[in-house]
Design a protein around this motif. Structure first.
Motif, PDB file in Angstrom:
ATOM      1  N   ILE A  30      10.398  29.259  15.877  1.00 37.34           N
ATOM      2  CA  ILE A  30       9.588  29.394  17.089  1.00 37.34           C
ATOM      3  C   ILE A  30      10.382  30.061  18.209  1.00 37.34           C
ATOM      4  CG2 ILE A  30       8.435  28.057  18.915  1.00 37.34           C
ATOM      5  CD1 ILE A  30       7.539  26.129  16.762  1.00 37.34           C
ATOM      6  N   PHE A  31      11.696  29.855  18.234  1.00 36.71           N
ATOM      7  CA  PHE A  31      12.523  30.459  19.274  1.00 36.71           C
ATOM      8  C   PHE A  31      12.621  31.980  19.146  1.00 36.71           C
ATOM      9  CE2 PHE A  31      14.287  26.090  19.126  1.00 36.71           C
ATOM     10  CZ  PHE A  31      13.907  25.717  20.410  1.00 36.71           C
ATOM     11  N   PHE A  32      12.200  32.523  18.015  1.00 38.16           N
ATOM     12  CA  PHE A  32      12.250  33.965  17.786  1.00 38.16           C
ATOM     13  C   PHE A  32      10.847  34.582  17.831  1.00 38.16           C
ATOM     14  CE2 PHE A  32      16.020  32.258  15.666  1.00 38.16           C
ATOM     15  CZ  PHE A  32      17.007  33.038  16.252  1.00 38.16           C
ATOM     16  N   ARG A  33       9.994  34.107  18.735  1.00 35.94           N
ATOM     17  CA  ARG A  33       8.627  34.619  18.844  1.00 35.94           C
ATOM     18  C   ARG A  33       8.584  36.091  19.213  1.00 35.94           C
ATOM     19  NH1 ARG A  33       5.824  30.019  22.338  1.00 35.94           N
ATOM     20  NH2 ARG A  33       7.987  29.502  22.681  1.00 35.94           N
ATOM     21  N   SER A  34       9.584  36.541  19.937  1.00 37.08           N
ATOM     22  CA  SER A  34       9.583  37.945  20.349  1.00 37.08           C
ATOM     23  C   SER A  34       9.865  38.883  19.167  1.00 37.08           C
ATOM     24  CB  SER A  34      10.609  38.177  21.451  1.00 37.08           C
ATOM     25  OG  SER A  34      11.888  37.822  20.989  1.00 37.08           O
ATOM     26  N   ASN A  35      10.557  38.398  18.166  1.00 29.76           N
ATOM     27  CA  ASN A  35      10.854  39.192  16.976  1.00 29.76           C
ATOM     28  C   ASN A  35      10.106  38.573  15.798  1.00 29.76           C
ATOM     29  OD1 ASN A  35      11.954  40.747  14.961  1.00 29.76           O
ATOM     30  ND2 ASN A  35      14.070  40.481  15.637  1.00 29.76           N
ATOM     31  N   GLU A  36       8.948  39.167  15.470  1.00 33.99           N
ATOM     32  CA  GLU A  36       8.071  38.551  14.462  1.00 33.99           C
ATOM     33  C   GLU A  36       8.690  38.480  13.072  1.00 33.99           C
ATOM     34  OE1 GLU A  36       6.398  41.345  16.100  1.00 33.99           O
ATOM     35  OE2 GLU A  36       5.494  40.114  17.671  1.00 33.99           O
ATOM     36  N   ILE A  37       9.528  39.458  12.728  1.00 31.75           N
ATOM     37  CA  ILE A  37      10.129  39.477  11.385  1.00 31.75           C
ATOM     38  C   ILE A  37      11.075  38.288  11.212  1.00 31.75           C
ATOM     39  CG2 ILE A  37      11.594  40.804   9.812  1.00 31.75           C
ATOM     40  CD1 ILE A  37       8.827  42.006  10.219  1.00 31.75           C
ATOM     41  N   VAL A  38      11.920  38.036  12.209  1.00 32.80           N
ATOM     42  CA  VAL A  38      12.864  36.908  12.129  1.00 32.80           C
ATOM     43  C   VAL A  38      12.090  35.591  12.124  1.00 32.80           C
ATOM     44  CG1 VAL A  38      14.779  35.749  13.284  1.00 32.80           C
ATOM     45  CG2 VAL A  38      14.706  38.234  13.219  1.00 32.80           C
ATOM     46  N   MET A  39      11.057  35.501  12.970  1.00 31.41           N
ATOM     47  CA  MET A  39      10.244  34.288  13.005  1.00 31.41           C
ATOM     48  C   MET A  39       9.574  34.054  11.644  1.00 31.41           C
ATOM     49  SD  MET A  39       7.086  33.220  15.472  1.00 31.41           S
ATOM     50  CE  MET A  39       5.813  34.080  14.597  1.00 31.41           C
ATOM     51  N   LEU A  40       9.067  35.114  11.045  1.00 29.40           N
ATOM     52  CA  LEU A  40       8.423  35.002   9.738  1.00 29.40           C
ATOM     53  C   LEU A  40       9.413  34.547   8.669  1.00 29.40           C
ATOM     54  CD1 LEU A  40       5.823  35.466   8.088  1.00 29.40           C
ATOM     55  CD2 LEU A  40       6.681  37.766   7.645  1.00 29.40           C
ATOM     56  N   ILE A  41      10.638  35.053   8.737  1.00 30.55           N
ATOM     57  CA  ILE A  41      11.665  34.654   7.761  1.00 30.55           C
ATOM     58  C   ILE A  41      11.952  33.166   7.882  1.00 30.55           C
ATOM     59  CG2 ILE A  41      14.115  34.886   7.186  1.00 30.55           C
ATOM     60  CD1 ILE A  41      13.805  37.899   7.811  1.00 30.55           C
ATOM     61  N   PHE A  42      12.110  32.664   9.121  1.00 31.93           N
ATOM     62  CA  PHE A  42      12.354  31.235   9.308  1.00 31.93           C
ATOM     63  C   PHE A  42      11.167  30.399   8.835  1.00 31.93           C
ATOM     64  CE2 PHE A  42      15.849  32.459  12.119  1.00 31.93           C
ATOM     65  CZ  PHE A  42      16.782  31.498  11.784  1.00 31.93           C
ATOM     66  N   MET A  43       9.959  30.860   9.099  1.00 31.16           N
ATOM     67  CA  MET A  43       8.770  30.119   8.676  1.00 31.16           C
ATOM     68  C   MET A  43       8.678  30.059   7.151  1.00 31.16           C
ATOM     69  SD  MET A  43       7.190  28.915  11.226  1.00 31.16           S
ATOM     70  CE  MET A  43       7.309  29.070  12.983  1.00 31.16           C
ATOM     71  N   VAL A  44       8.973  31.167   6.496  1.00 28.75           N
ATOM     72  CA  VAL A  44       8.911  31.198   5.031  1.00 28.75           C
ATOM     73  C   VAL A  44      10.011  30.313   4.431  1.00 28.75           C
ATOM     74  CG1 VAL A  44       9.226  32.695   3.015  1.00 28.75           C
ATOM     75  CG2 VAL A  44       7.742  33.415   4.886  1.00 28.75           C
ATOM     76  N   LEU A  45      11.219  30.359   5.006  1.00 28.31           N
ATOM     77  CA  LEU A  45      12.300  29.507   4.498  1.00 28.31           C
ATOM     78  C   LEU A  45      11.967  28.028   4.671  1.00 28.31           C
ATOM     79  CD1 LEU A  45      15.501  31.399   5.680  1.00 28.31           C
ATOM     80  CD2 LEU A  45      14.638  31.171   3.350  1.00 28.31           C
ATOM     81  N   GLY A  46      11.394  27.660   5.803  1.00 29.92           N
ATOM     82  CA  GLY A  46      10.988  26.278   6.019  1.00 29.92           C
ATOM     83  C   GLY A  46       9.888  25.865   5.051  1.00 29.92           C
TER      84      GLY A  46
END
Length: 125
Positions: A30-46
């Protein structure tokens, strides 16, 4: 050295920790909302961590159905046992179904299938 716990309870605790780890990883995303790719990577890993937890829960559930249910001689409660030696899930009393191991000190090495591990342990004592 950590106190030894019942195998089934240890695996269930590991699966529960995978759920919490997955949620924390997603929360970090959630802290990487400005960078959607990084946010997506964290969401997929979780999400993968939570899916791994589900797989571990299913696996230990299938193992638990095949585990031998015995009554603990110390506390009198029923507990499930995996392997040759295990601990009571309630009072942590060492348990064994192998008559040759009765009276011996509890050692996790008795569950290993390799005879050399057990023999080397005996020789070192």
């Amino acid at each position: 050295m950590k106190p030894y716990k019942n195998k089934i309870n240890r695996i269930r605790s590991f699966a529960l920790s995978l759920v919490f780890i997955g949620v924390v990883i997603m929360y970090i995303g959630i802290f990487f909302r400005s960078n959607e790719i990084v946010m997506l990577i964290f969401m997929v890993l979780g999400f993968l961590s939570i899916i791994a937890s589900t797989v571990v829960y299913a696996w230990i559930g299938s193992l638990s159905t095949r585990a031998v249910q015995i009554q603990c001689p110390s506390c009198g409660k029923h507990t499930k046992m995996l392997g040759r030696v295990d601990m009571c899930g309630h009072c942590r009393e060492p348990l064994t179904l192998d008559p040759s191991l009765e009276g011996k000190e509890f050692d996790v090495a008795y569950n290993r299938t390799k005879k050399t591990d057990i023999e080397t342990k005996k020789e070192s004592n």
